[in-house]
Each structure stands twice: as C-alpha cells, then as structure tokens.
Design a protein around this motif. Structure first.
Motif, mmCIF file in Angstrom:
data_model
loop_
_atom_site.group_PDB
_atom_site.id
_atom_site.type_symbol
_atom_site.label_atom_id
_atom_site.label_comp_id
_atom_site.label_asym_id
_atom_site.label_seq_id
_atom_site.Cartn_x
_atom_site.Cartn_y
_atom_site.Cartn_z
ATOM 1 N N LYS A 205 117.462 -37.504 4.775
ATOM 2 C CA LYS A 205 118.781 -37.843 5.328
ATOM 3 C C LYS A 205 119.682 -36.641 5.057
ATOM 4 C CE LYS A 205 122.441 -41.359 5.148
ATOM 5 N NZ LYS A 205 122.872 -42.669 4.637
ATOM 6 N N TYR A 206 119.844 -35.787 6.071
ATOM 7 C CA TYR A 206 120.492 -34.492 5.900
ATOM 8 C C TYR A 206 121.762 -34.400 6.760
ATOM 9 C CZ TYR A 206 116.562 -32.413 3.289
ATOM 10 O OH TYR A 206 115.627 -32.106 2.345
ATOM 11 N N SER A 207 122.545 -33.375 6.488
ATOM 12 C CA SER A 207 123.796 -33.234 7.253
ATOM 13 C C SER A 207 123.916 -31.856 7.893
ATOM 14 C CB SER A 207 125.005 -33.480 6.343
ATOM 15 O OG SER A 207 125.105 -32.449 5.385
ATOM 16 N N ALA A 208 124.712 -31.804 8.940
ATOM 17 C CA ALA A 208 125.053 -30.529 9.581
ATOM 18 C C ALA A 208 126.577 -30.433 9.641
ATOM 19 C CB ALA A 208 124.463 -30.463 10.986
ATOM 20 N N HIS A 209 127.085 -29.201 9.614
ATOM 21 C CA HIS A 209 128.536 -28.986 9.600
ATOM 22 C C HIS A 209 128.899 -27.813 10.493
ATOM 23 C CE1 HIS A 209 128.945 -31.587 6.006
ATOM 24 N NE2 HIS A 209 127.717 -31.164 5.788
ATOM 25 N N VAL B 147 125.564 -36.741 9.710
ATOM 26 C CA VAL B 147 124.395 -37.016 8.871
ATOM 27 C C VAL B 147 123.329 -37.723 9.710
ATOM 28 C CG1 VAL B 147 123.566 -38.280 6.849
ATOM 29 C CG2 VAL B 147 125.843 -37.261 6.817
ATOM 30 N N ILE B 148 122.124 -37.187 9.665
ATOM 31 C CA ILE B 148 121.019 -37.751 10.454
ATOM 32 C C ILE B 148 119.785 -37.866 9.550
ATOM 33 C CG2 ILE B 148 119.405 -37.282 12.390
ATOM 34 C CD1 ILE B 148 122.189 -38.074 13.391
ATOM 35 N N THR B 149 118.991 -38.890 9.791
ATOM 36 C CA THR B 149 117.765 -39.070 9.012
ATOM 37 C C THR B 149 116.530 -38.723 9.850
ATOM 38 O OG1 THR B 149 118.764 -40.816 7.667
ATOM 39 C CG2 THR B 149 116.363 -40.756 7.750
ATOM 40 N N LYS B 150 115.671 -37.896 9.250
ATOM 41 C CA LYS B 150 114.368 -37.634 9.879
ATOM 42 C C LYS B 150 113.386 -38.599 9.215
ATOM 43 C CE LYS B 150 111.226 -33.832 10.970
ATOM 44 N NZ LYS B 150 110.989 -32.374 10.871
ATOM 45 N N PHE C 223 120.296 -28.947 10.473
ATOM 46 C CA PHE C 223 120.373 -29.803 9.280
ATOM 47 C C PHE C 223 119.660 -29.175 8.080
ATOM 48 C CE2 PHE C 223 121.349 -32.318 12.900
ATOM 49 C CZ PHE C 223 122.278 -33.242 12.474
ATOM 50 N N THR C 224 118.712 -28.308 8.370
ATOM 51 C CA THR C 224 117.992 -27.647 7.281
ATOM 52 C C THR C 224 118.578 -26.269 6.977
ATOM 53 O OG1 THR C 224 116.439 -26.701 8.870
ATOM 54 C CG2 THR C 224 115.812 -28.808 7.848
ATOM 55 N N GLY C 225 119.570 -25.868 7.768
ATOM 56 C CA GLY C 225 120.178 -24.562 7.529
ATOM 57 C C GLY C 225 119.442 -23.413 8.213
ATOM 58 N N LYS C 226 118.455 -23.748 9.026
ATOM 59 C CA LYS C 226 117.691 -22.707 9.726
ATOM 60 C C LYS C 226 118.504 -22.057 10.850
ATOM 61 C CE LYS C 226 113.472 -22.626 11.513
ATOM 62 N NZ LYS C 226 112.240 -23.182 12.145
ATOM 63 N N ALA C 227 119.444 -22.823 11.375
ATOM 64 C CA ALA C 227 120.271 -22.271 12.458
ATOM 65 C C ALA C 227 121.714 -22.747 12.302
ATOM 66 C CB ALA C 227 119.722 -22.701 13.820
ATOM 67 N N LYS C 228 122.626 -22.033 12.952
ATOM 68 C CA LYS C 228 124.061 -22.338 12.840
ATOM 69 C C LYS C 228 124.562 -22.827 14.197
ATOM 70 C CE LYS C 228 128.300 -19.998 11.606
ATOM 71 N NZ LYS C 228 128.972 -18.714 11.657
ATOM 72 N N ILE C 229 125.385 -23.845 14.174
ATOM 73 C CA ILE C 229 125.925 -24.377 15.435
ATOM 74 C C ILE C 229 126.954 -23.395 15.996
ATOM 75 C CG2 ILE C 229 127.269 -26.257 16.470
ATOM 76 C CD1 ILE C 229 126.073 -28.060 14.190
ATOM 77 N N GLU C 230 126.678 -22.896 17.194
ATOM 78 C CA GLU C 230 127.588 -21.917 17.792
ATOM 79 C C GLU C 230 128.444 -22.533 18.891
ATOM 80 O OE1 GLU C 230 127.875 -18.992 16.582
ATOM 81 O OE2 GLU C 230 125.998 -18.547 15.529
ATOM 82 N N LYS C 231 128.009 -23.702 19.348
ATOM 83 C CA LYS C 231 128.710 -24.336 20.468
ATOM 84 C C LYS C 231 128.346 -25.810 20.472
ATOM 85 C CE LYS C 231 129.469 -23.688 25.422
ATOM 86 N NZ LYS C 231 128.939 -23.201 26.698
ATOM 87 N N ALA C 232 129.219 -26.658 20.925
ATOM 88 C CA ALA C 232 128.893 -28.083 21.032
ATOM 89 C C ALA C 232 129.701 -28.690 22.164
ATOM 90 C CB ALA C 232 129.201 -28.800 19.723
ATOM 91 N N ALA C 233 129.156 -29.726 22.766
ATOM 92 C CA ALA C 233 129.888 -30.418 23.831
ATOM 93 C C ALA C 233 131.042 -31.209 23.194
ATOM 94 C CB ALA C 233 128.941 -31.353 24.570
#
Lengths: 386, 386
Positions: B160-164, B151-154, B121-131
């Motif tokens: 309240k950030y998003s991942a794609h 979108v998830i809130t910490k 969500f912060t861009g520190k890592a990239k999603i390479e795989k998901a269930a």
C-alpha cells in the motif's frame, strides 16, 4: 456554518536564507521587474542588496520605485503605474511590509486599466487583470503577502479604502524570518494587534456562531500571537519566535480566518482606517484603541457569551459568563498596554471634538463595505477610549 | 522552526446545495470527463443523479468508471487509465471519498505516462503531467480533496504505497456537508481517527518542537474533531457539526499541518498501510490501533514532555509531566473506544504470529519513505495492542 468558496494560489517560500531565491522565482514571470520599496530601511539591513543581486544573477532587468509610505497613498501609486508602463516591465517585485505590498498590488492592477486606478477602490470598476507581484516580506502583520486585497489612502479626501480581486494574490511570497530581527519593538506590537484584529473581526461580528473549526483556528492564531509577541519583545533575535510570528501573520488573513462565518463586518478596520487617514497614526496602534472600545460596546450589545467563550479559550478563564466576559475585555486592553500601546485616544492626541469627523469618515467607508453601523455607534466605541 | 515551501492551488467550493455546481466547474477543463466512483452508494443517496445532471447541463460528455474499492487497488487503476485514453477524456470527475479521489489521481497521472503507473509509487519515475481532477467529496477523512498525494495498493505484493506531485492537486473540490448525513457511525469514527492521525504524525515525530503556531494549528484540529465526532454520533443530521467536521478533515492534510516541523515521519500511516494491505481492515480502524501503541511506546522513548503538552492543550490536564502524559495516552485510546473502535489487534483478528509479517511489510514501505524505524520498533508498537 455558512457556504464559502476558498482558493489561495500564492506560493510561500519560508525560512532563513531564502531571500536569495527571489530572482529565480521572479524570472518565471518575465524579464523586467519594477522593484517597489519604502523609505530605505531595506538598504540599511542588507535586504536591498540580496534582492537586487538575486535579480541580476537570474538575468532580470529592473527599475526601482522607492518611497512607499506607511499607509500608502494614491498619489504615489499613480507615478508607479506610469513607471511600470514606460519601462515595459513584466512584473513587480515588492520588497517590504504590508504598505509596499499593497501599493505594488495597486500598481499591478492599474497598469492594464485605462481609467483611474481609484475606481477599483470605490467599486466603480472591477479588476480584470493585474501584473504578477512577487514579494519579499520584511514586516509580518497585514497578511497581504498571501491574500487578494490592498489598502490605499487618497490624501485629498482622507479616504483609506481597499480593492480586492483574485488577480491580486501575489504569485510568490518569500518569508525570511531572520530579516525581521531588526523590527523595532513598537512595530512588532503594531503587527501583533493587526494580526489579532484580522481574526477577531470575523469572530466577533459573525451572525452564525456554528463554525467550530474556524473558532478553533482563531484561537490558535490569537494564542500564538500573544505568546510570540512576548517572546520577541524579550528577545528580538529569537528566531523561532520571529518565524512562528511571521507565519501566524500570514495565516491570520489568508482567507481561512472567517470561513463559515456569516456577514462578517470589518468594523474595527473601518474605524481605524479613519483614524489613520485623518491623524496618520500607525494602523496597529489605531486597532488597539478601536478593538478595546469595540469589545466594551459589545458587552452591552448581546456579546457577553461570545466574549466569554473567547476568554475561556485564550486566557483559560473560568467562572460565570458575566465575570469571564468582563475579565476578557479587561485582559485584552491590559495586554495591548503591556506590549507598549497607548489605548486611549487622548494619549494619541485625538480629542473628543474630533469624534464626529472620525465617525463621518468611517461611515462613508463602512457604507461602501456594506456595514450596519451608524455614526452614533462609532462615537459610542470612541467614547469608551477617550 | 524549519524552512518550508507551501502552495495549495485547489479551489474549494463548500456548503449545502453546491454539488450541482460541478458541471460548471468541470466545463472549464475540457469537454469530456471520466466519472470515477465506488461501489454505488452514490446512486442510493442521490449524489450520482445530481452530478451527472450537472455535467450534462453544462454540455459535458462523460463515460463512467465505477467499482473503486476502499483501499483502492492498482489492478483497478490500470483499466481506468485505458478507459480514459480510449475515450479521449479531458479530465476526471471523482465522486466519492478518499479512495475514489486517490484512484482518480493515480489514473490522472497514468494517462500521460508510457510506463507502468506503479513506477510513481515506488519512486522509479516522477509525475511530470496529470489530467485535471475535479472532486465531489462524499466522505470527509483523508484530505485528498486538497492535497497532492494518493495511496494505492498493489494486491499481489501487498504493497500500500503513495505517490506525490504538485500535479495531483485537484483543480476544484466541492464539499457539500449535507450529503454526508448518511455516512454510518463507524465510518464517521474511522474518518475522525484518520484526521487526528494526519496532524499527530508531524506533531509527535518532528525533531524541532519550536513551531508554536503549527502546534496550535494541530490542537485546533484535534479539539474540533473530538467535539464534532461526538456531536455527529449523537445526531448524524447535525448540519453544522457535519460541516465543521468536513472542513476540519481538509485542513488536517492540506499541507499546513506540519509546517516548520523537521524530518516528519508518517510512522502510524506506514504501519497501518501494512495492516490494511494484509488484512484489508479499514484505514481509520487500523490507525486507532497503531496510534494507541505508538503513544505508549513514545512514553518510554523521551516523548513524555511532548505528550503532556498535547494533553494539557487537548484535555486541559494539569499535574506533573509524568501524570499528564500517562493520562493523555490513556485518554486517547479511551476516546477511540468510546466512538466504537476496537483498539486491540486480537479484537480484529490479527494475532501475535502475524506481527513479523506486518513489520516486514511496514519496513519495506518505511524504507521508501525514509523512516528511521526497524522491525523491532514496529513489533514493539504492535505488542502494546495485542
């Protein structure tokens, strides 16, 4: 609103200078491609060179298979299947418009089938597997670059039939609007009518008129095509108009155009298939004739309210249902003529004595597609345009 | 028109009585499911029973994970990841609205990652795989059932950030409009504004206004939502209105809504994320506030022509650019209020003294999303709605 299942896995790469990505994309599907194309226009406009260079640069081997005709024919599909198999190809790279893509899909379904590929078109067999098809689209019109169907003509029997399967979705389609600048005016007009027809088949034949979102989707397509075609005819090198037109063509037959509609019948396409199977006229021209007659007939068959709704949204007409519907039918044909199409059968050399032959042919295909029309209905439509 | 790549592999199964197909679809992706849902409304309206019965009947094992909050939180995502792993699940079955789907996606991306899932969500890592995620949608609004974001809130940091990632597209989403009859009026209204915002972010922030087809697509969505919301508020059990509304929500954020637009900024969503992260107000309500202020500010920032174009197409306004644009901005907020939303911040307990906190928070997220706004711009928008 009717239940539906929707899925469209084709990856679209859209925009200028993207053609050269085809090798990179194709390489994901194997090592050797059958490159299918038409009568050579791609050699004149530079597309051929870009595609072949990209394939080479990405380490792909390929064999070429040219000569696809507009209204592609079964007799050319079969040698394509043989060539694919003989050369142990892994995929097909289709470089062209709807005809090239459709023939490529037909070949792709035939290479894993021991019987006659025509079986898929008559409903005798079901496509269980197909080779990957990667598309470089050169003519926007048919939507084949992002759908699961293909249309092929069997010349001996004058049958212009279609096959459908989720296996026929192209894996990747590259849409580069800048390579469409050279499309002649009449072909642009044919494409425009084809696009409009794709969305109007569902809109005017649905037995459930409660899919408000799909109606609005249809209006979005038709309004766009009318405006864009006029822009292109005025300035064939208007990139933005060419680009929007190209994407509109895809949206018009990607499966979304009829979602929620009930028992849709491809009436205009069935009759047009007969016209072009028998008289080899361009698909879009044939559609401009049939659609004009279809709407006139619909006026006397309870269609006034729906036609008026369409006219309100497309031409911003206001007035009584009677007035608006009449005006809408008039305006559609007027627009076809404005963009250069001859909407009378006699203007295209098709005479009243031919109508029964057309009706016979259409009803044979119509039966296969489960339509409700009879010969007299087809003749009624043709009579409006004689 | 800008270049783009478009691909959306989610399979949609749409229509009444389709919920029971979920087990059959899920079984294609493994043997054991983590069933994720919210605060229990699905137990009251029968959805829970249908889904679990269908999973059992198709031989699937499952473990339940309930308690997803509206504006789902990171602290609930992490135990979900642990539960998935501990039980060796193969897939997630998400039963709910956007919050449940988003949390399910977050869990699905976390189960194959050794670090902190927040990195995505912060861009520190990239999603390479998901269930695989299989969805039973109960609330149409966010479009998450057919897109690649979440979108998830910490809570601790009010982020309240998003991942794609393309890996986040649900494999299958079942949309059964008949289970949406019980959605309360205010939640229907929230959904309506969310849908409208999804298409207007692109429409009003694009730096290229030559995508005629996409503009018309946007109009199709907004016109549909306005009409359908009114129909639903009048008769919550109007199946056809619920159905079109549900499908419109999907079309509004399936990736097609901004194709060809340039440098789109999710301005309204960024600011709204701050409002709901800090004050925990419903997303749709927050959007009705921000969008009203955003349009007023745009009037003074060269946006009149575009706003007028929108007003012509949505409200059929005619007149000078000055008149139409002003009337359009007025009509949008008027409509939000008509469907029951309080578009002033003070009406929702958010006071002028809070604006700097909101602006700080928004700019932190905005920076991450690469936006061009500064704190003073955010405050200007908020000031219009104080």
């Amino acid at each position: 609103m009717e239940n539906f299942v929707y899925s469209n896995p084709t990856k679209i790469i859209f925009g200028k200078n993207n053609l050269k990505r085809i090798g990179h994309e194709a390489a994901k599907f194997g090592k050797k491609a059958l490159v299918v194309y038409g009568m050579g226009s791609i050699k004149r406009n530079g597309v051929y060179d870009i595609v072949l260079k990209s394939l080479s640069e990405n380490g792909l081997e390929f064999v070429e298979y040219e000569g696809v005709k507009p209204n592609p024919v079964l007799s050319h599909v079969k040698p394509g299947i043989e060539k694919f198999k003989k050369n142990s190809c892994d995929m097909i790279v289709a470089v062209g418009g709807g005809s090239v893509i459709d023939e490529s899909k037909a070949i792709s379904s035939g290479v894993f089938y021991n019987g006659d590929v025509w079986d898929f078109f008559t409903g005798k067999a079901k496509i269980e597997k197909a080779a990957p098809v990667i598309v470089a689209l050169t003519i926007p019109a048919t939507g084949s670059e992002s759908n699961s169907g293909c249309v092929i003509t069997k010349e001996e029997t004058k049958q212009k039939y279609s096959a459908h399967s989720p296996h026929l979705f192209p894996k990747v389609s590259i849409l580069d609007p800048s390579i469409t600048f050279s499309i002649p005016k009449e072909q642009t007009a044919y494409g425009a009518v084809d696009i409009i027809s794709h969305v109007l088949e569902g809109y005017f034949t649905t037995k459930d008129i409660n899919s408000i979102i799909t109606d609005n989707y249809v209006y979005a397509i038709v309004k766009s095509v009318i405006l864009l075609t006029e822009k292109i005819l005025e300035n064939p090198e208007d990139y933005n108009a060419r680009a929007s037109f190209m994407w509109t063509a895809t949206l018009a037959l990607n499966g979304m155009q009829s979602l929620g509609y009930k028992n849709v019948e491809f009436v205009n396409h069935v009759i047009e298939h007969s016209l072009s199977a028998i008289f080899d006229i361009p698909h879009g021209l044939g559609l401009s004739i049939v659609l004009s007659g279809f709407l006139k007939r619909l006026m006397n068959r309870g269609g006034k309210l729906r036609i008026a709704e369409f006219g309100k949204n497309i031409f911003q007409l206001r007035g009584s249902i009677e007035e608006i519907s009449k005006e809408t039918v008039f305006k559609m044909e007027e627009w076809f003529r404005k963009i250069g199409l001859k909407t009378k059968l006699s203007e295209n050399g098709i005479l009243e004595k031919d109508f029964i032959t057309v009706a016979d042919n259409a009803c044979e295909l119509g039966k296969l597609w489960g339509w409700s029309y009879e010969k007299k209905d087809v003749i009624e439509i043709l009579n409006f345009q004689k």
